[in-house]
Structures are given as structure tokens and as C-alpha cells.
Write an enzyme that holds these catalytic residues in place. Structure first.
Site, PDB file in Angstrom:
ATOM      1  N   HIS A  64      -1.648  -5.700   1.240  1.00 29.03           N
ATOM      2  CA  HIS A  64      -2.852  -6.500   1.024  1.00 29.03           C
ATOM      3  C   HIS A  64      -2.444  -7.885   0.536  1.00 29.03           C
ATOM      4  CE1 HIS A  64      -6.712  -7.936  -0.451  1.00 29.03           C
ATOM      5  NE2 HIS A  64      -6.045  -8.354  -1.506  1.00 29.03           N
ATOM      6  N   LYS A  84       0.835  -1.197   0.000  1.00 22.33           N
ATOM      7  CA  LYS A  84       0.000   0.000   0.000  1.00 22.33           C
ATOM      8  C   LYS A  84       0.882   1.265   0.000  1.00 22.33           C
ATOM      9  CE  LYS A  84      -3.721  -2.528   2.303  1.00 22.33           C
ATOM     10  NZ  LYS A  84      -4.610  -2.632   3.489  1.00 22.33           N
ATOM     11  N   GLU A 110      -9.101 -11.132  -7.765  1.00 15.93           N
ATOM     12  CA  GLU A 110      -8.202  -9.973  -7.660  1.00 15.93           C
ATOM     13  C   GLU A 110      -7.110  -9.995  -8.721  1.00 15.93           C
ATOM     14  OE1 GLU A 110      -6.994 -10.161  -3.552  1.00 15.93           O
ATOM     15  OE2 GLU A 110      -9.018  -9.689  -2.839  1.00 15.93           O
ATOM     16  N   TYR A 161     -12.156  -3.432  -3.268  1.00 16.68           N
ATOM     17  CA  TYR A 161     -12.669  -3.402  -1.893  1.00 16.68           C
ATOM     18  C   TYR A 161     -14.194  -3.390  -1.834  1.00 16.68           C
ATOM     19  CZ  TYR A 161      -7.979  -2.709   0.098  1.00 16.68           C
ATOM     20  OH  TYR A 161      -6.667  -2.884   0.507  1.00 16.68           O
ATOM     21  N   ASN A 184      -1.767  -0.293   6.988  1.00 20.71           N
ATOM     22  CA  ASN A 184      -1.143  -1.555   7.399  1.00 20.71           C
ATOM     23  C   ASN A 184      -0.313  -2.189   6.296  1.00 20.71           C
ATOM     24  OD1 ASN A 184      -3.218  -2.334   5.784  1.00 20.71           O
ATOM     25  ND2 ASN A 184      -4.226  -3.649   7.276  1.00 20.71           N
TER      26      ASN A 184
HETATM   27  P1  IDP Z   1      -7.059  -7.593   5.691  1.00 25.68           P
HETATM   28  O1  IDP Z   1      -6.344  -6.587   4.796  1.00 25.68           O
HETATM   29  O2  IDP Z   1      -6.212  -7.958   6.893  1.00 25.68           O
HETATM   30  O3  IDP Z   1      -7.568  -8.797   4.930  1.00 25.68           O
HETATM   31  P2  IDP Z   1      -9.811  -6.587   5.817  1.00 25.68           P
HETATM   32  O4  IDP Z   1     -10.696  -6.800   6.988  1.00 25.68           O
HETATM   33  O5  IDP Z   1     -10.114  -7.318   4.556  1.00 25.68           O
HETATM   34  O6  IDP Z   1      -8.304  -6.840   6.329  1.00 25.68           O
HETATM   35  O7  IDP Z   1      -9.818  -5.014   5.529  1.00 25.68           O
HETATM   36  C1  IDP Z   1      -9.273  -4.493   4.338  1.00 25.68           C
HETATM   37  C2  IDP Z   1      -8.458  -3.270   4.688  1.00 25.68           C
HETATM   38  O8  IDP Z   1      -9.339  -2.260   5.200  1.00 25.68           O
HETATM   39  C3  IDP Z   1      -7.426  -3.465   5.794  1.00 25.68           C
HETATM   40  O9  IDP Z   1      -6.203  -4.043   5.340  1.00 25.68           O
HETATM   41  C4  IDP Z   1      -7.238  -2.048   6.297  1.00 25.68           C
HETATM   42  O10 IDP Z   1      -6.378  -1.295   5.436  1.00 25.68           O
HETATM   43  C5  IDP Z   1      -8.658  -1.498   6.186  1.00 25.68           C
HETATM   44  N1  IDP Z   1      -9.367  -1.643   7.462  1.00 25.68           N
HETATM   45  C6  IDP Z   1      -9.966  -2.751   7.946  1.00 25.68           C
HETATM   46  N2  IDP Z   1     -10.514  -2.522   9.151  1.00 25.68           N
HETATM   47  C7  IDP Z   1     -10.247  -1.228   9.432  1.00 25.68           C
HETATM   48  C8  IDP Z   1     -10.565  -0.386  10.544  1.00 25.68           C
HETATM   49  O11 IDP Z   1     -11.198  -0.800  11.516  1.00 25.68           O
HETATM   50  N3  IDP Z   1     -10.130   0.895  10.488  1.00 25.68           N
HETATM   51  C9  IDP Z   1      -9.423   1.383   9.416  1.00 25.68           C
HETATM   52  N4  IDP Z   1      -9.114   0.623   8.359  1.00 25.68           N
HETATM   53  C10 IDP Z   1      -9.514  -0.670   8.357  1.00 25.68           C
END
Ligand code: IDP
Length: 151
Positions: free
Chosen positions: A115, A9, A126, A49, A112
Site C-alpha cells: 500500500h 501487505k 494514514e 480502508y 498486490n
Molecule cells: P491502490 O492500493 O492501488 O491505491 P485502491 O483502489 O485504493 O488501490 O484499493 C485498495 C486495495 O483494495 C488494493 O490495493 C487491493 O488490495 C484492493 N482492491 C482494489 N480493487 C480490488 C478488486 O477489484 N478486487 C480485489 N481487491 C481489490
């Protein structure tokens, strides 16, 4: 063999972590069959997304991934989807285990860094979104005989 879709990212690219993170997948014994740095069109981010549409963090997430280039990879290996998710770690960097990418490099739940497809079905969907037909490389990796045992 599976192929999974990974992208670094904007935070990881801007923080200069491409080499450190890519090196982990390479050292693990996985094979890269696609790699590119790109700006993400909004419609691609929205398709990618789609399952999160309507959630409180959705608008911020789309703004974040379209704000600056991402580094996209198609990574192949035995059980590559699950293996890559294990290397990546839990969603929030503050909770992710040490030794994982998010656990070692991050402090955020949204920013974070990376992905990774969460299932084989997601990976197929994807990969078709991020790479064109014929864009992935065909590679015969002779080193695989030293990565996987013959059984
Ligand atoms: P993942 O990337 O660990 O699979 P997902 O639940 O699929 O997590 O969420 C996709 C992305 O959305 C996350 O990687 C993160 O960047 C963002 N995200 C998920 N939950 C939150 C949150 O509670 N606050 C802010 N961003 C979030």
C-alpha cells in the site's frame, strides 16, 4: 519534503519479499523515518480502508490485511507520495508495468503486496493512524546532498 505511509501487505511478508521491496525505496534515495512489523487490529484496517466500505472486495480486503503481519514504513523525500506510487505501480499486478514493485513481483489485484498513500492528504491521515506522535525518527541524512541537486 513529504512523508508518505507505505506498508507491505501479508502476502509480501509471507513470500519473503521485505528485503527486496524495501531495498528499492532505499536505492531510490528515499529516507526511512519509521519502520515496524505488526499485526493489524481490525479497527485500524477498517479506518485505513474506510473509503472502500461497501465495495465488493471490502470484506476480503479487511480479512486479508488482518490475517498475518504487515511491514509498515514512513518514507520521506521530495515528492515522496507520488514517487512512491510510481515505484509501486498499478493496482493489479498483471497490468502493472515491469520495473514497478507490483509489476515485477505480483499477479493479483487484491494480493498486490503493498500500500502507498495516494495523496498528501491521505498520507497525513494514514501516518496519524499507523504511527503514534513522536514515533517517527528525526534524521539528518548527509547523503541527501548527493541525491538531490542544489537547484
Ligand atoms: P491502490 O492500493 O492501488 O491505491 P485502491 O483502489 O485504493 O488501490 O484499493 C485498495 C486495495 O483494495 C488494493 O490495493 C487491493 O488490495 C484492493 N482492491 C482494489 N480493487 C480490488 C478488486 O477489484 N478486487 C480485489 N481487491 C481489490
Amino acid at each position: 519534503m513529504e512523508t508518505t505511509l507505505i506498508f507491505l501487505k501479508p502476502d509480501a511478508v509471507q513470500r519473503g519479499l521485505i528485503g527486496s521491496i524495501v531495498g528499492r525505496f532505499e536505492a531510490k534515495g528515499l529516507t526511512f523515518v519509521g519502520m515496524k512489523l505488526m499485526n493489524v487490529p481490525k479497527d485500524l484496517a477498517e479506518k485505513h480502508y474506510a473509503e472502500h466500505q461497501g465495495k465488493p472486495f471490502y470484506d476480503g480486503l479487511i480479512a486479508f490485511v488482518t490475517s498475518s503481519p504487515v511491514f509498515v514504513m514512513a518514507i520521506r523525500g521530495v515528492n515522496a507520495v507520488a514517487v512512491c506510487r510510481t515505484l509501486i505501480g498499478a493496482t493489479n499486478g498483471q497490468k502493472a508495468d515491469p520495473g514497478t514493485i507490483r509489476g515485477d513481483f505480483g499477479m493479483s489485484g487484491g494480493y498486490n503486496m503493498i500500500h502507498g498513500s495516494d495523496s498528501l492528504e491521505s498520507a497525513e491521515r494514514e501516518l496519524a493512524l499507523w504511527f503514534d506522535d513522536g514515533e517517527l525518527a528525526t534524521i539528518d541524512k548527509t547523503l541527501d546532498q548527493w541525491v538531490y541537486d542544489p537547484s
